[in-house]
Motif scaffolding. Structure first.
Motif, mmCIF file in Angstrom:
data_model
loop_
_atom_site.group_PDB
_atom_site.id
_atom_site.type_symbol
_atom_site.label_atom_id
_atom_site.label_comp_id
_atom_site.label_asym_id
_atom_site.label_seq_id
_atom_site.Cartn_x
_atom_site.Cartn_y
_atom_site.Cartn_z
ATOM 1 N N SER A 261 48.564 32.266 30.952
ATOM 2 C CA SER A 261 47.573 32.645 29.934
ATOM 3 C C SER A 261 46.436 33.434 30.585
ATOM 4 N N LEU A 262 45.722 34.225 29.770
ATOM 5 C CA LEU A 262 44.598 34.977 30.325
ATOM 6 C C LEU A 262 43.558 34.032 30.930
ATOM 7 N N GLU A 263 43.419 32.876 30.302
ATOM 8 C CA GLU A 263 42.467 31.875 30.818
ATOM 9 C C GLU A 263 42.862 31.458 32.243
ATOM 10 N N LEU A 264 44.165 31.198 32.416
ATOM 11 C CA LEU A 264 44.653 30.787 33.740
ATOM 12 C C LEU A 264 44.539 31.946 34.743
ATOM 13 N N VAL A 265 44.850 33.155 34.283
ATOM 14 C CA VAL A 265 44.751 34.332 35.163
ATOM 15 C C VAL A 265 43.311 34.448 35.692
ATOM 16 N N ARG A 266 42.346 34.371 34.766
ATOM 17 C CA ARG A 266 40.940 34.545 35.178
ATOM 18 C C ARG A 266 40.509 33.416 36.100
ATOM 19 N N SER A 267 40.884 32.189 35.751
ATOM 20 C CA SER A 267 40.403 31.088 36.595
ATOM 21 C C SER A 267 41.070 31.146 37.968
ATOM 22 N N ALA A 268 42.347 31.570 38.033
ATOM 23 C CA ALA A 268 43.023 31.683 39.335
ATOM 24 C C ALA A 268 42.315 32.708 40.220
ATOM 25 N N LEU A 269 41.963 33.850 39.621
ATOM 26 C CA LEU A 269 41.311 34.903 40.413
ATOM 27 C C LEU A 269 39.932 34.437 40.900
ATOM 28 N N GLN A 270 39.253 33.683 40.053
ATOM 29 C CA GLN A 270 37.928 33.192 40.470
ATOM 30 C C GLN A 270 38.049 32.148 41.581
ATOM 31 N N ILE A 271 39.029 31.263 41.453
ATOM 32 C CA ILE A 271 39.211 30.227 42.485
ATOM 33 C C ILE A 271 39.530 30.891 43.831
ATOM 34 N N ALA A 272 40.276 32.001 43.783
ATOM 35 C CA ALA A 272 40.607 32.721 45.026
ATOM 36 C C ALA A 272 39.449 33.596 45.505
ATOM 37 N N GLU A 273 38.317 33.508 44.795
ATOM 38 C CA GLU A 273 37.112 34.266 45.148
ATOM 39 C C GLU A 273 37.406 35.762 45.282
ATOM 40 N N ILE A 274 38.053 36.274 44.251
ATOM 41 C CA ILE A 274 38.379 37.704 44.201
ATOM 42 C C ILE A 274 37.097 38.519 44.342
ATOM 43 N N CYS A 275 37.180 39.639 45.053
ATOM 44 C CA CYS A 275 35.997 40.499 45.150
ATOM 45 C C CYS A 275 36.442 41.955 45.062
ATOM 46 N N SER A 276 35.466 42.844 44.897
ATOM 47 C CA SER A 276 35.816 44.244 44.612
ATOM 48 C C SER A 276 36.533 44.910 45.789
ATOM 49 N N LYS A 277 36.442 44.318 46.974
ATOM 50 C CA LYS A 277 37.150 44.896 48.135
ATOM 51 C C LYS A 277 38.631 44.556 48.114
ATOM 52 N N ASP A 278 39.013 43.582 47.285
ATOM 53 C CA ASP A 278 40.415 43.141 47.301
ATOM 54 C C ASP A 278 41.375 44.189 46.776
ATOM 55 N N LYS A 279 42.611 44.080 47.272
ATOM 56 C CA LYS A 279 43.745 44.841 46.723
ATOM 57 C C LYS A 279 44.778 43.793 46.335
ATOM 58 N N ILE A 280 45.184 43.851 45.075
ATOM 59 C CA ILE A 280 46.028 42.788 44.514
ATOM 60 C C ILE A 280 47.478 43.224 44.439
ATOM 61 N N CYS A 281 48.381 42.284 44.676
ATOM 62 C CA CYS A 281 49.800 42.560 44.405
ATOM 63 C C CYS A 281 50.402 41.347 43.707
ATOM 64 N N ASP A 282 50.871 41.542 42.475
ATOM 65 C CA ASP A 282 51.537 40.458 41.746
ATOM 66 C C ASP A 282 53.049 40.632 41.936
ATOM 67 N N ILE A 283 53.651 39.683 42.640
ATOM 68 C CA ILE A 283 55.094 39.747 42.941
ATOM 69 C C ILE A 283 55.835 39.159 41.741
ATOM 70 N N GLY A 284 56.309 40.009 40.865
ATOM 71 C CA GLY A 284 56.894 39.555 39.595
ATOM 72 C C GLY A 284 55.782 39.544 38.562
ATOM 73 N N CYS A 285 55.415 40.754 38.081
ATOM 74 C CA CYS A 285 54.137 40.862 37.333
ATOM 75 C C CYS A 285 54.274 40.634 35.835
ATOM 76 N N GLY A 286 55.514 40.444 35.328
ATOM 77 C CA GLY A 286 55.661 40.249 33.889
ATOM 78 C C GLY A 286 55.100 41.434 33.128
ATOM 79 N N ASP A 287 54.185 41.162 32.178
ATOM 80 C CA ASP A 287 53.604 42.272 31.414
ATOM 81 C C ASP A 287 52.350 42.849 32.083
ATOM 82 N N GLY A 288 52.148 42.537 33.329
ATOM 83 C CA GLY A 288 51.098 43.204 34.114
ATOM 84 C C GLY A 288 49.730 42.564 34.022
ATOM 85 N N ARG A 289 49.647 41.372 33.440
ATOM 86 C CA ARG A 289 48.316 40.813 33.151
ATOM 87 C C ARG A 289 47.461 40.569 34.400
#
Ligand SMILES: C[S@@+](CC[C@H](N)C(=O)[O-])C[C@H]1O[C@@H](n2cnc3c(N)ncnc32)[C@H](O)[C@@H]1O
Length: 205
Positions: free
Chosen positions: A41-69
């Protein structure tokens, strides 16, 4: 930098619960398809990124991205430098590309963002060409929402990336016997870094 809420793009139904029992056929599957089609869910996506302390310097790779969320939310709402989603299922990859197109429309007008850095790759993660692999290997934060029994396929790849300083988020399922450095209270989000690699397997000190 403008942070764009992407809820209006409309992401389909999500499944934030364990799905292993629903797809027993994949456990015996010899191919390197690592998970069925289910979305966080979008809620889970956002909370996961926050828990991982995402920052603007990051480069993300979703291995198996589904609909790209994960790629879209991280790029538009958290302003990361680059987001790549890899998807083996061609219908889903097409859907993800459509959603990326809509995300880019939302971003248009923001001259600070280079929306060419929001990328969906249709293909099998294990069969990427050299250029795609190079893009993937630049990533600093990987997303893994895959079956527990298939995670061993990513062990050596992720070990190498973590040793270079990357981290990864596993959704719902613990990654092998590695020790997460952080997790959500409900343990649906597990974050791993170099410190998570079992010492006996850790090549660098
Ligand atoms: C559980 S879904 C997660 C989707 C998305 N990451 C999310 O969290 O909403 C796993 C996705 O991985 C894709 N997948 C499985 N094996 C793959 C492989 N070898 N290469 C690329 N994608 C793969 C599946 O088609 C499926 O869409």
């Amino acid at each position: 930098m403008k942070r764009i809420d992407v809820s209006s793009i409309g992401f389909g139904e999500a499944c934030d619960e364990g799905f292993e029992q629903l797809f027993p056929f994949l456990d015996d599957d010899e191919s390197n398809v690592m998970a069925p089609i289910q979305f966080a869910s979008l809620e889970l996506v956002r909370s996961a990124l926050q828990i991982a302390e995402i920052c603007s310097k990051d480069k993300i790779c979703d291995i198996g991205c589904g609909d790209g969320r994960f790629a879209i939310v991280s790029f538009c709402e958290y302003g990361v430098q680059q987001s790549i989603g890899i998807e083996i299922d061609s219908d889903l990859a097409t859907l993800a590309k459509e959603k990326v197109k809509r995300a880019k429309e939302l971003l248009s007008g923001d001259k600070e963002r280079n929306s060419d850095k929001l990328i969906i790759v249709e293909g099998n993660f294990f069969e990427l060409d050299e250029k795609q692999q190079a893009l993937v290997e630049e990533s600093t934060l990987f997303i893994v929402y895959l079956l527990k029994d298939k995670m061993h396929l990513l062990e050596s790849f992720l070990r190498k990336q973590l040793e270079k300083g990357a981290r990864f988020i596993s959704i719902l399922f613990p990654f092998l016997d590695w020790k997460p450095i952080k997790k959500s209270d409900d343990e649906k989000v597990l974050v791993y870094s170099k410190d998570s690699i079992p010492k006996s397997n850790c090549k660098s000190t």
